[in-house]
Design a protein around this motif. Structure first.
Motif, mmCIF file in Angstrom:
data_model
loop_
_atom_site.group_PDB
_atom_site.id
_atom_site.type_symbol
_atom_site.label_atom_id
_atom_site.label_comp_id
_atom_site.label_asym_id
_atom_site.label_seq_id
_atom_site.Cartn_x
_atom_site.Cartn_y
_atom_site.Cartn_z
ATOM 1 N N ARG A 368 1.018 -1.182 0.040
ATOM 2 C CA ARG A 368 0.000 0.005 0.174
ATOM 3 C C ARG A 368 1.329 1.011 0.120
ATOM 4 O O ARG A 368 1.947 1.081 0.536
ATOM 5 C CB ARG A 368 -1.086 -0.239 1.368
ATOM 6 C CG ARG A 368 -1.666 -1.247 1.077
ATOM 7 C CD ARG A 368 -2.488 -1.507 0.744
ATOM 8 N NE ARG A 368 -3.878 -2.484 0.977
ATOM 9 C CZ ARG A 368 -3.936 -3.113 0.697
ATOM 10 N NH1 ARG A 368 -2.980 -4.235 -0.023
ATOM 11 N NH2 ARG A 368 -4.711 -4.331 1.317
ATOM 12 N N ALA A 369 0.243 2.248 -1.120
ATOM 13 C CA ALA A 369 1.424 3.610 -1.055
ATOM 14 C C ALA A 369 0.834 4.525 0.200
ATOM 15 O O ALA A 369 0.506 4.170 0.802
ATOM 16 C CB ALA A 369 0.671 3.995 -2.275
ATOM 17 N N TYR A 370 2.277 5.270 1.042
ATOM 18 C CA TYR A 370 1.590 6.143 1.666
ATOM 19 C C TYR A 370 2.204 7.179 1.208
ATOM 20 O O TYR A 370 3.577 7.515 1.412
ATOM 21 C CB TYR A 370 2.059 5.261 3.476
ATOM 22 C CG TYR A 370 1.359 4.634 3.754
ATOM 23 C CD1 TYR A 370 -0.239 5.212 3.896
ATOM 24 C CD2 TYR A 370 0.817 2.856 3.097
ATOM 25 C CE1 TYR A 370 -0.997 3.992 4.783
ATOM 26 C CE2 TYR A 370 0.436 2.175 3.437
ATOM 27 C CZ TYR A 370 -0.615 2.917 4.183
ATOM 28 O OH TYR A 370 -2.036 1.905 4.962
ATOM 29 N N LEU A 386 2.164 9.278 7.374
ATOM 30 C CA LEU A 386 0.676 9.259 8.695
ATOM 31 C C LEU A 386 0.018 8.520 7.893
ATOM 32 O O LEU A 386 -0.463 8.301 6.723
ATOM 33 C CB LEU A 386 0.541 10.828 7.721
ATOM 34 C CG LEU A 386 -1.070 11.152 8.337
ATOM 35 C CD1 LEU A 386 -0.714 11.138 10.218
ATOM 36 C CD2 LEU A 386 -1.567 12.649 8.343
ATOM 37 N N SER A 388 -3.842 6.642 8.462
ATOM 38 C CA SER A 388 -5.150 6.465 9.132
ATOM 39 C C SER A 388 -5.846 4.773 9.176
ATOM 40 O O SER A 388 -5.877 4.331 7.876
ATOM 41 C CB SER A 388 -5.951 7.581 7.980
ATOM 42 O OG SER A 388 -7.578 6.776 8.966
ATOM 43 N N GLY A 401 -9.154 -2.631 7.789
ATOM 44 C CA GLY A 401 -8.333 -2.313 6.089
ATOM 45 C C GLY A 401 -7.001 -3.298 6.690
ATOM 46 O O GLY A 401 -6.556 -2.610 7.808
ATOM 47 N N VAL A 402 -6.328 -4.027 6.216
ATOM 48 C CA VAL A 402 -4.941 -4.866 5.792
ATOM 49 C C VAL A 402 -3.917 -4.383 6.514
ATOM 50 O O VAL A 402 -3.551 -4.286 7.588
ATOM 51 C CB VAL A 402 -4.109 -6.130 4.386
ATOM 52 C CG1 VAL A 402 -3.548 -5.951 4.655
ATOM 53 C CG2 VAL A 402 -5.777 -6.717 4.447
ATOM 54 N N ALA A 403 -3.391 -2.927 5.723
ATOM 55 C CA ALA A 403 -1.405 -2.524 5.534
ATOM 56 C C ALA A 403 -2.073 -1.494 7.052
ATOM 57 O O ALA A 403 -1.190 -1.153 8.164
ATOM 58 C CB ALA A 403 -1.367 -1.326 4.691
ATOM 59 N N SER A 404 -3.251 -0.596 7.038
ATOM 60 C CA SER A 404 -3.378 0.894 7.940
ATOM 61 C C SER A 404 -4.007 0.048 9.663
ATOM 62 O O SER A 404 -3.259 0.409 10.055
ATOM 63 C CB SER A 404 -4.735 1.746 7.696
ATOM 64 O OG SER A 404 -5.811 0.982 7.874
HETATM 65 C C1 LIG Z 1 -0.759 7.821 -3.866
HETATM 66 C C2 LIG Z 1 -1.380 7.411 -2.605
HETATM 67 C C3 LIG Z 1 -1.045 7.772 -1.432
HETATM 68 C C4 LIG Z 1 -1.159 7.574 0.146
HETATM 69 N N1 LIG Z 1 -0.761 8.210 0.993
HETATM 70 C C5 LIG Z 1 -2.131 7.807 1.734
HETATM 71 C C6 LIG Z 1 -1.835 8.130 3.265
HETATM 72 O O1 LIG Z 1 -0.552 9.356 3.457
HETATM 73 N N2 LIG Z 1 -2.395 8.005 4.387
HETATM 74 C C7 LIG Z 1 -3.329 6.579 4.001
HETATM 75 O O2 LIG Z 1 -3.609 7.035 5.427
HETATM 76 N N3 LIG Z 1 -2.994 6.576 3.059
HETATM 77 C C8 LIG Z 1 -2.297 6.870 2.033
HETATM 78 N N4 LIG Z 1 -2.893 6.067 0.712
HETATM 79 C C9 LIG Z 1 -4.278 5.232 0.753
HETATM 80 C C10 LIG Z 1 -3.766 4.051 1.137
HETATM 81 O O3 LIG Z 1 -2.334 3.541 0.156
HETATM 82 C C11 LIG Z 1 -4.529 2.852 1.208
HETATM 83 O O4 LIG Z 1 -5.063 2.889 0.481
HETATM 84 C C12 LIG Z 1 -5.090 2.936 3.451
HETATM 85 O O5 LIG Z 1 -4.112 2.779 3.941
HETATM 86 C C13 LIG Z 1 -5.628 1.675 2.716
HETATM 87 O O6 LIG Z 1 -5.635 0.505 2.700
HETATM 88 P P1 LIG Z 1 -5.704 -1.417 3.964
HETATM 89 O O7 LIG Z 1 -4.775 -1.839 3.288
HETATM 90 O O8 LIG Z 1 -5.868 -0.826 5.426
HETATM 91 O O9 LIG Z 1 -6.882 -1.311 3.273
HETATM 92 P P2 LIG Z 1 -7.797 -1.985 2.204
HETATM 93 O O10 LIG Z 1 -7.616 -3.785 2.800
HETATM 94 O O11 LIG Z 1 -7.143 -1.896 1.445
HETATM 95 O O12 LIG Z 1 -9.152 -2.078 2.115
HETATM 96 C C14 LIG Z 1 -8.939 -1.053 2.000
HETATM 97 C C15 LIG Z 1 -10.496 -1.268 0.849
HETATM 98 O O13 LIG Z 1 -12.057 -1.095 2.588
HETATM 99 C C16 LIG Z 1 -13.166 -0.904 1.521
HETATM 100 N N5 LIG Z 1 -13.411 0.397 2.075
HETATM 101 C C17 LIG Z 1 -13.097 1.014 3.259
HETATM 102 N N6 LIG Z 1 -13.636 2.053 3.790
HETATM 103 C C18 LIG Z 1 -15.426 1.193 3.520
HETATM 104 C C19 LIG Z 1 -16.696 1.518 3.592
HETATM 105 N N7 LIG Z 1 -17.051 3.032 4.315
HETATM 106 N N8 LIG Z 1 -17.328 0.579 3.102
HETATM 107 C C20 LIG Z 1 -17.009 0.099 2.762
HETATM 108 N N9 LIG Z 1 -16.195 -0.708 2.039
HETATM 109 C C21 LIG Z 1 -14.827 0.065 2.798
HETATM 110 C C22 LIG Z 1 -12.694 -0.107 0.207
HETATM 111 O O14 LIG Z 1 -12.804 -0.991 -0.867
HETATM 112 C C23 LIG Z 1 -11.372 0.074 -0.060
HETATM 113 O O15 LIG Z 1 -10.930 -0.057 -1.285
HETATM 114 C C24 LIG Z 1 -2.715 6.396 -0.301
HETATM 115 C C25 LIG Z 1 -2.817 5.866 -1.748
HETATM 116 C C26 LIG Z 1 -2.300 6.093 -2.397
HETATM 117 C C27 LIG Z 1 -2.694 5.838 -3.670
#
Ligand SMILES: Cc1cc2nc3c(=O)[nH]c(=O)nc-3n(C[C@H](O)[C@H](O)[C@H](O)COP(=O)(O)OP(=O)(O)OC[C@H]3O[C@@H](n4cnc5c(N)ncnc54)[C@H](O)[C@@H]3O)c2cc1C
Ligand SMILES: Cc1cc2nc3c(=O)[nH]c(=O)nc-3n(C[C@H](O)[C@H](O)[C@H](O)COP(=O)(O)O)c2cc1C
Length: 580
Positions: A368-370, A386, A388, A401-404
């Motif tokens: 995941r990108a941050y 940073l 969330s 969310g997996v990575a966060s």
């Molecule tokens: C270039 C770039 C920069 C980024 N910078 C940041 C940053 O600085 N900080 C940051 O926190 N994140 C940032 N992000 C987002 C980050 O990459 C991840 O997408 C985010 O942290 C979620 O990842 P995860 O693995 O925790 O969640 P995942 O396991 O990937 O789950 C997220 C998915 O859950 C589902 N979902 C989420 N909320 C809901 C909801 N309320 N209802 C139903 N479905 C939902 C959606 O399908 C979503 O795509 C950035 C993304 C990009 C592309």
């Protein structure tokens, strides 16, 4: 080609010149040069008038890419390299800069297009994409083309933009000579195969006189780079107060032997692990609790949460489950998967599964990108993020969310994490004397902390203005002290904040932009750069719309002229977005 060594019998400047010319030459050019020099020697070293046939000009190949986070752009470079090896002369065009006339004059065209938002083009490519789809698009009769689409099967509109461009080029009279391939997040191998095929098909038999075979099977042109580095977590702090309903982690990473080279505006790809509790629940639902190897693979390297239409189809195929087949036959899949994960499929339609079948329902776990929230000039060998924590409920289940949540719940100070720099050369700082306006609510503010640090470290003279927003002033003011310091020290000229839950009516950054419209337009008229980072679904669109309205009001423009004014900022690369 290995460089000409410093020990060669030439002066140092000559070696430099030779390396510049010969080092970048294609095999065909090098073979010609070798033959030419041999011929000169054979004729006694006299540069006689050319007895050789004149070199055939290389056949052109136009490569257009529509990219937001750089994957398509990287592949455009890969295909150019492969084309050059085959004697073609490639020209790479970012769709952000595309004039459609460049397509009409193209003989051969390759488009590599990513899909963003919910089936939308990458932000920078929107103008050219709309022109291509619009009524005024020119005919492309006879243009040979192929499209490579990049996307993510987790999205309903999988590879929508690549698909639409492919259809449109054909509808405009283009001749599809390479079938489109739609790539998921693990695109390296299919993309490399497609590039190999496309270059072969697009190379005319007589291109440059000789075709050199390129072995793409051995090493994919865009194999994931190996520069993943491990970092130590030296700070892990929740920036929300304990009474906030959000959790946003400031993560400071330290790198032994120096931080990888990153610039303000770049991101880090973070390699996470799945929640062991979720994996255990999944294995239990599948009746595979005793399989330790599968458990370990699933925690470390497989995407075990995403549920796509493709996963449902694979499940139906592999298990023959009647209800899942019926779901597909009734056209209900898209609706059913919304808000659900792999575990819902297995738990709702249970059937005896073996490890291989379950594994076949998963894909590699993507990083995941941050956005990087620090400048190396200020923090040295560190990088700050940073993050969330994404948490929500759907279909009666608490989801994480997996990575966060890996970061928020399972990483601790002193622990280690794997990351890789993801450069973004389209979101960098301008010259130090230019003014910048930064709009970054929520975690969107992360890159602007890097911008402000960089400007302080370089003693930049340009003014800077930050718009920040979140839920409440008391509990959610991310990096509040940093902004106060920067305002006191002059690295930040001004700041406007919008806290949506502090007032009866919700106030967002776009409302602040509207309130400050006169000064904002004045800054832009004087050459300021406008940056937007954070939520792509609503915020980025609302901010752009607010700016268009600001131009209408401040400059008494028609809505069309105001839209043009903002479009001009985009074309001049003074309106820059990094949204997700
Ligand atoms: C270039 C770039 C920069 C980024 N910078 C940041 C940053 O600085 N900080 C940051 O926190 N994140 C940032 N992000 C987002 C980050 O990459 C991840 O997408 C985010 O942290 C979620 O990842 P995860 O693995 O925790 O969640 P995942 O396991 O990937 O789950 C997220 C998915 O859950 C589902 N979902 C989420 N909320 C809901 C909801 N309320 N209802 C139903 N479905 C939902 C959606 O399908 C979503 O795509 C950035 C993304 C990009 C592309
Ligand atoms: C916020 C966001 C939205 C996305 N939306 C879609 C989508 O609607 N359909 C799709 O197929 N892929 C979608 N993707 C996946 C991207 O297309 C994929 O990551 C692609 O490799 C990005 O290529 P690029 O780096 O060239 O922009 C999305 C990715 C992100 C981060």
């Amino acid at each position: 080609m290995s460089p000409i060594p410093k020990t060669a019998p030439f002066a140092e400047e000559e070696i430099d010149i030779l390396n510049r010319v010969v080092g970048t030459a294609s095999p065909i050019q090098r073979a010609w040069l070798a033959g030419f020099l041999a011929g000169v020697d054979a004729s006694g070293g006299v540069l006689a008038p050319q007895p050789l046939a004149p070199a055939r000009p290389a056949e052109p190949l136009t490569i257009v890419y529509a990219s937001e986070s750089g994957n398509s752009e990287k592949l455009a470079g890969d295909i150019a390299k492969a084309a050059r090896k085959n004697g073609l002369k490639p020209t790479i065009i970012d769709m952000a800069d595309l004039e459609l006339s460049a397509l009409t004059s193209a003989k051969r065209l390759v488009v590599i297009a990513a899909t963003w938002g919910e089936g939308e083009p990458p932000a920078r490519a929107i103008r050219a994409y709309n022109e291509l789809m619009g009524e005024g698009a020119p005919r492309l009769d006879g243009v040979e083309f192929g499209v490579l689409a990049l996307g993510d099967t987790a999205y309903v509109e999988f590879c929508a933009i690549g698909k639409k461009i492919d259809e449109r080029l054909a509808a405009l009279g283009g001749k599809r000579v390479v079938d489109r391939v739609d790539c998921d997040l693990d695109f390296a191998e299919p993309a490399a195969r497609w590039i190999g095929d496309a270059v072969k098909v697009l190379t005319p038999p007589n291109a440059g006189g000789r075709v050199i075979e390129v072995d793409f099977g051995a090493k994919p042109a865009s194999a994931p780079s190996t520069d993943i580095v491990e970092a130590e977590i030296i700070e892990h702090v929740d920036l929300n107060s304990s009474r906030s309903d959000k959790e946003t982690i400031h993560l400071a990473l330290a790198f032994e032997g120096g931080a990888p080279a990153y610039e303000p505006g770049d991101s880090l790809d973070l390699y996470a692990e799945n929640d062991p509790a979720y994996v255990d629940e999944l294995l239990k639902a599948a009746g595979l609790t005793g399989d330790d190897k599968l458990r370990s693979d699933f925690i470390n390297s497989r995407d075990v949460t995403t549920l796509s239409a493709k996963t449902v189809e694979t499940y139906a195929e592999k298990t023959g489950h009647q209800y899942v087949k019926a779901l597909i036959a009734d056209g209900q899949v898209k609706e059913w998967i919304a808000g659900r994960q792999l575990i819902d499929l297995i738990a709702t339609f249970p059937i005896a599964l073996d490890a291989e079948t379950l594994r076949a329902l998963t894909r590699p776990l993507a990083p995941r990108a941050y956005s990087i929230a620090s400048s190396r000039r200020e923090v040295g060998d560190e990088a700050h993020l940073l993050i969330s924590a994404v948490r929500y409920d759907s279909h009666g289940r608490a989801r994480k969310g997996v990575a966060s949540n890996y970061v928020a719940e399972r990483l601790k100070r002193g622990g280690r994490v794997r990351v890789k720099v993801k450069p973004n050369r389209h979101f960098g700082l301008p010259a130090p004397d230019k003014d910048i306006i930064m709009v970054g609510p929520g975690t969107g503010v992360a890159p602007f902390r890097a911008f402000v640090q960089e400007r302080r470290a370089t003693e930049a003279t340009g003014k800077s203005w930050l718009f920040f927003g979140d839920r409440t002033f008391t509990h959610d003011f991310l990096y509040q002290l940093d902004w106060q310091d920067a305002l006191n020290g002059g690295a930040l000229t001004r700041m406007d904040v919008a806290f949506s839950r502090d007032t009866p009516e919700k106030i967002y950054v776009q409302h602040k932009i509207w309130d400050r419209r006169a000064e904002l337009v004045e800054w832009l008229d004087k050459g300021a750069y406008f940056y937007v980072c954070g939520d792509a679904k609503a915020m980025a669109k609302d901010v752009r719309a607010a700016l268009v309205r600001a131009y209408v009001d401040v400059k008494s423009l028609s809505p069309e002229a105001a839209e043009q004014a903002v479009a001009t900022l985009e074309r001049e690369k003074r309106y820059l977005q990094d949204t997700y």
